[in-house]
Design an enzyme around this catalytic site. Structure first.
Site, PDB file in Angstrom:
ATOM      1  N   LYS A  14      40.584  19.872  59.590  1.00 19.98           N
ATOM      2  CA  LYS A  14      39.786  19.589  60.650  1.00 19.98           C
ATOM      3  C   LYS A  14      39.527  18.061  60.434  1.00 19.98           C
ATOM      4  O   LYS A  14      39.635  17.218  61.632  1.00 19.98           O
ATOM      5  CB  LYS A  14      38.579  20.370  60.904  1.00 19.98           C
ATOM      6  CG  LYS A  14      38.710  21.623  61.296  1.00 19.98           C
ATOM      7  CD  LYS A  14      37.423  22.317  61.669  1.00 19.98           C
ATOM      8  CE  LYS A  14      36.365  22.303  60.742  1.00 19.98           C
ATOM      9  NZ  LYS A  14      36.466  23.160  59.505  1.00 19.98           N
ATOM     10  N   ARG A  89      29.297  27.029  65.449  1.00 21.82           N
ATOM     11  CA  ARG A  89      29.620  28.260  64.328  1.00 21.82           C
ATOM     12  C   ARG A  89      28.985  29.688  64.979  1.00 21.82           C
ATOM     13  O   ARG A  89      29.536  30.733  64.179  1.00 21.82           O
ATOM     14  CB  ARG A  89      29.091  27.883  62.771  1.00 21.82           C
ATOM     15  CG  ARG A  89      30.156  27.028  62.174  1.00 21.82           C
ATOM     16  CD  ARG A  89      29.588  26.288  60.894  1.00 21.82           C
ATOM     17  NE  ARG A  89      30.013  26.303  60.152  1.00 21.82           N
ATOM     18  CZ  ARG A  89      30.572  25.271  59.568  1.00 21.82           C
ATOM     19  NH1 ARG A  89      30.580  24.075  60.342  1.00 21.82           N
ATOM     20  NH2 ARG A  89      31.226  25.195  58.289  1.00 21.82           N
ATOM     21  N   ARG A 128      41.427  19.728  46.971  1.00 22.50           N
ATOM     22  CA  ARG A 128      40.428  18.647  47.520  1.00 22.50           C
ATOM     23  C   ARG A 128      39.160  18.634  46.711  1.00 22.50           C
ATOM     24  O   ARG A 128      38.686  17.471  46.389  1.00 22.50           O
ATOM     25  CB  ARG A 128      39.977  19.225  48.995  1.00 22.50           C
ATOM     26  CG  ARG A 128      39.003  18.292  49.222  1.00 22.50           C
ATOM     27  CD  ARG A 128      38.605  18.456  50.938  1.00 22.50           C
ATOM     28  NE  ARG A 128      37.525  19.671  51.061  1.00 22.50           N
ATOM     29  CZ  ARG A 128      37.223  20.337  52.428  1.00 22.50           C
ATOM     30  NH1 ARG A 128      37.820  19.786  53.464  1.00 22.50           N
ATOM     31  NH2 ARG A 128      36.330  21.204  52.333  1.00 22.50           N
ATOM     32  N   ARG A 134      33.787  17.275  46.140  1.00 21.69           N
ATOM     33  CA  ARG A 134      32.641  17.700  47.070  1.00 21.69           C
ATOM     34  C   ARG A 134      31.696  18.639  46.581  1.00 21.69           C
ATOM     35  O   ARG A 134      32.123  19.604  46.097  1.00 21.69           O
ATOM     36  CB  ARG A 134      33.150  18.003  48.544  1.00 21.69           C
ATOM     37  CG  ARG A 134      33.105  16.894  49.331  1.00 21.69           C
ATOM     38  CD  ARG A 134      33.832  17.372  50.617  1.00 21.69           C
ATOM     39  NE  ARG A 134      33.548  18.336  51.103  1.00 21.69           N
ATOM     40  CZ  ARG A 134      33.899  18.653  52.499  1.00 21.69           C
ATOM     41  NH1 ARG A 134      34.697  17.800  53.110  1.00 21.69           N
ATOM     42  NH2 ARG A 134      33.472  19.745  53.036  1.00 21.69           N
ATOM     43  N   ARG A 145      31.610  29.651  51.636  1.00 17.84           N
ATOM     44  CA  ARG A 145      31.891  29.288  53.007  1.00 17.84           C
ATOM     45  C   ARG A 145      33.120  29.713  53.727  1.00 17.84           C
ATOM     46  O   ARG A 145      33.025  29.975  54.928  1.00 17.84           O
ATOM     47  CB  ARG A 145      32.224  27.744  52.656  1.00 17.84           C
ATOM     48  CG  ARG A 145      30.912  26.857  52.240  1.00 17.84           C
ATOM     49  CD  ARG A 145      31.271  25.634  51.767  1.00 17.84           C
ATOM     50  NE  ARG A 145      31.863  24.471  52.753  1.00 17.84           N
ATOM     51  CZ  ARG A 145      32.581  23.754  52.649  1.00 17.84           C
ATOM     52  NH1 ARG A 145      33.341  23.623  51.463  1.00 17.84           N
ATOM     53  NH2 ARG A 145      32.987  23.080  53.692  1.00 17.84           N
TER      54      ARG A 145
HETATM   55  P1  AMP Z   1      31.386  21.933  56.969  1.00 16.10           P
HETATM   56  O1  AMP Z   1      31.730  20.715  56.289  1.00 16.10           O
HETATM   57  O2  AMP Z   1      31.277  21.741  58.391  1.00 16.10           O
HETATM   58  O3  AMP Z   1      31.808  23.120  56.584  1.00 16.10           O
HETATM   59  O4  AMP Z   1      29.647  22.167  56.564  1.00 16.10           O
HETATM   60  C1  AMP Z   1      28.997  22.137  55.444  1.00 16.10           C
HETATM   61  C2  AMP Z   1      27.876  22.755  55.527  1.00 16.10           C
HETATM   62  O5  AMP Z   1      27.112  22.606  56.468  1.00 16.10           O
HETATM   63  C3  AMP Z   1      27.900  24.501  55.928  1.00 16.10           C
HETATM   64  O6  AMP Z   1      28.313  25.245  54.823  1.00 16.10           O
HETATM   65  C4  AMP Z   1      26.744  24.847  56.421  1.00 16.10           C
HETATM   66  O7  AMP Z   1      25.600  25.005  55.360  1.00 16.10           O
HETATM   67  C5  AMP Z   1      26.328  23.658  57.148  1.00 16.10           C
HETATM   68  N1  AMP Z   1      26.623  23.502  58.575  1.00 16.10           N
HETATM   69  C6  AMP Z   1      27.581  22.717  59.148  1.00 16.10           C
HETATM   70  N2  AMP Z   1      27.922  22.947  60.472  1.00 16.10           N
HETATM   71  C7  AMP Z   1      27.021  23.940  60.714  1.00 16.10           C
HETATM   72  C8  AMP Z   1      26.636  24.732  62.093  1.00 16.10           C
HETATM   73  N3  AMP Z   1      27.211  24.461  62.910  1.00 16.10           N
HETATM   74  N4  AMP Z   1      26.003  25.516  61.934  1.00 16.10           N
HETATM   75  C9  AMP Z   1      25.230  25.949  60.495  1.00 16.10           C
HETATM   76  N5  AMP Z   1      25.440  25.310  59.469  1.00 16.10           N
HETATM   77  C10 AMP Z   1      26.209  24.057  59.410  1.00 16.10           C
END
Ligand code: AMP
Length: 191
Positions: A14, A89, A128, A134, A145
């Protein structure tokens, strides 16, 4: 305006594809994951609130996430469009996004799902982790996740599919080839 949602599990590409979309379509990129990471890194009140839940790999509550998203959209009144990455999400988030777009006199034009298998995702994230280190890519969190995506987030897809708004693109292959498939979808809506 051109408003896009990009969808896919962690490690689907993404981030990489988003960069290319922004460059070609001149849209404002809003990644809720990046925003949450910024807040936690800078110890803002919001960051302190979500730090624990983020580090566990679970989802932040809809209320908090939607409020942060809305604020970010409102910071960009001149935008010629948005690319939403990592949001929505959940179905309530998808509904809130539709309402927000409606209040701005616009809509979500395209929802692009990057289709990548769980096995491919695991191998990409392992790479990664080595390159970027990260915090949320650590093994236990990574598992959480991935599960969050395949158990919860995928439930948003039928919401868009039933309304004929979902475009699924094969996320395995070379970066430019995948981008060309995405561009084919977006060009139908770009003016
Ligand atoms: P990502 O990098 O998009 O995978 O987001 C990292 C973390 O941020 C996720 O594991 C969630 O804890 C939080 N997060 C990001 N976007 C959302 C969302 N739309 N709803 C809820 N939690 C989110």
């Amino acid at each position: 305006m051109l408003n896009i949602v990009i969808f896919g599990p962690p490690g689907a590409g993404k981030g990489t594809q988003s960069e290319k979309i922004i460059e070609k379509y001149n849209v404002v990129h809003i990644s809720t994951g990046d925003l949450f990471r910024w807040h936690t890194k800078n110890d803002t009140p919001l960051g302190l609130k979500v730090k624990e839940i983020m580090n566990s790999g679970e989802l932040v509550s809809d209320d908090i996430t939607i409020a942060m998203l809305r604020e970010e959209v409102e910071k960009n009144p001149q935008a010629s469009g948005f690319l939403f990455d990592g949001f929505p999400r959940t179905v309530p988030q998808a509904e809130a996004l539709d309402e927000l777009m409606k209040s701005l006199g616009t809509e979500i034009h395209a929802v692009v799902e990057l289709d990548v298998t769980e096995a491919e995702v695991r191998s990409r994230i392992a790479k990664r982790k080595e390159l970027e280190g990260r915090v949320d890519d650590a093994d236990d969190k990574l598992e959480k996740r991935i599960q969050e995506y395949f158990n919860k987030t995928v439930h948003v897809l039928p919401f868009y599919k039933e309304q004929n708004r979902l475009s699924t693109v094969n996320g395995i292959g070379d970066i430019d080839g995948i981008f060309n498939s995405i561009a084919e979808v977006l060009d139908q809506h770009a003016s």
